[in-house]
Design an enzyme around this catalytic site. Structure first.
Site, short mmCIF file in Angstrom:
data_model
loop_
_atom_site.label_atom_id
_atom_site.label_comp_id
_atom_site.label_asym_id
_atom_site.label_seq_id
_atom_site.Cartn_x
_atom_site.Cartn_y
_atom_site.Cartn_z
N LEU A 37 67.22 50.04 24.84
CA LEU A 37 66.97 49.74 23.44
C LEU A 37 66.69 48.24 23.32
O LEU A 37 67.44 47.44 23.87
CB LEU A 37 68.18 50.09 22.57
CG LEU A 37 68.30 51.52 22.03
CD1 LEU A 37 69.57 51.64 21.19
CD2 LEU A 37 67.10 51.92 21.21
N ASP A 38 65.65 47.87 22.59
CA ASP A 38 65.34 46.46 22.40
C ASP A 38 66.48 45.75 21.65
O ASP A 38 67.20 46.39 20.87
CB ASP A 38 64.04 46.31 21.59
CG ASP A 38 62.82 46.77 22.37
OD1 ASP A 38 62.90 46.81 23.61
OD2 ASP A 38 61.80 47.10 21.73
#
Length: 307
Positions: A37-38
């Site tokens: 996940l960024d």
């Protein structure tokens, strides 16, 4: 400690940051995550622990559900709100919900995407974000993504001052989908530069928001010796795989990694996914079709060789 911990990743942290912190909290080195996940994105991040690390690749390959926001009017270097603005075009005429919904619907199915320059995809041995940070651009390989649903969830909001238009959405998609790129490509179809202005992951690897715990909660559970309340069994992550329960005789062969005839399990045609073998209700091995002899099953991943 073996299993899957559905973590609620908070914003401002990388997925690796979460793994690093959890190794200390859980007092074990065998920790990995099941899908990046960024930093700007929060949401469900499955964490694999102990023998659970053996199923990381299958969690990464699973479908995901996101909710977020798309903004028309300008695009950015990173395709989300964290990047520098690269193109602007005032939204003078407010787009109708009918037009927005029609264009969103056109993305459902198998689509083609070009990964963003700020992504971890490798080209010629280097990750795209390394080229981007050096101010270089390279030709990016086109890839396929599967979009199961893509729906607007709020009324569009027009910002008179900035001349932008935004609305929230929910998308259910397959592995490797870039939701940022989905927002940009939708904007292009609607005639405007666009970016993904917000994103949260609601589900990943078969785990959803309701099961997820924060790092602070994990720490508290460990202190109170209650981590089992949050830790999900490895079997939970494999529940969508075809299942075969083994007899004692079968188990002796499977635990030694033997190649097995399909007919022994009344399998006429190999399913799309690997076959999950269980013994005493525990996942022990994943088998796939033999690469040369299509009537045989060959172990693809041994999860346990003792129970």
């Amino acid at each position: 400690m073996d299993g899957i911990l559905p973590l609620w990743k908070e914003r401002g942290m990388t997925s690796h940051d979460c793994v690093f912190k959890l190794r200390k909290i859980l007092k074990t080195k065998k920790v990995g995550h099941g899908g990046t996940l960024d930093p700007d994105v929060d949401g469900v991040l499955p964490i694999c622990i102990g023998k659970g690390t053996k199923v990381i690749e299958y969690l990464q390959d699973s479908g995901k559900i996101y909710e977020g926001e798309i903004t028309l009017g300008f695009s950015t270097t990173t395709e989300d709100r964290s990047g520098d603005i690269v193109e602007t075009k005032a939204v003078d005429g407010v787009l109708s919900t009918e037009e927005i919904d029609r264009m969103m619907k056109s993305f459902i199915g198998t689509i083609k995407q070009i990964p963003p320059m700020y992504s971890a995809v490798k080209v010629n041995g280097k990750r795209l974000y390394e080229y981007a940070r050096a101010g270089e651009t390279v030709e990016r390989p086109e890839r396929q993504a599967v979009i199961e649903s893509f729906q607007r969830t709020t009324e569009p909001v027009y910002n008179e001052e900035n001349k932008t238009q935004s609305w929230r959405f929910q998308v259910t998609c397959g592995k490797g989908t870039y939701v940022r790129t989905l927002a940009v490509d939708l904007g292009e179809k609607l005639g405007y530069p666009a970016h993904m202005s917000d994103l949260t992951r609601l589900a990943s690897g078969g785990f959803s928001v309701g099961q997820a715990v924060t790092l602070a909660q994990v720490s508290e559970l460990m202190e109170n010796e209650q981590i089992d309340q949050a830790l999900q069994p490895i079997e939970e992550s494999m529940k969508d795989f075809p299942r075969i329960d083994l007899t004692e005789e079968d188990w002796q062969r499977v635990k030694n990694g033997q190649v097995l005839p399909m007919k022994a399990f009344r399998i006429k045609k190999m399913p799309e996914k690997l076959i999950a073998f269980y013994y005493q209700n525990l996942l022990v091995s994943l088998y796939g079709q033999h690469p040369e002899k299509n009537w045989l099953l060959k172990p693809s991943k041994v999860i346990r060789n003792e129970v």
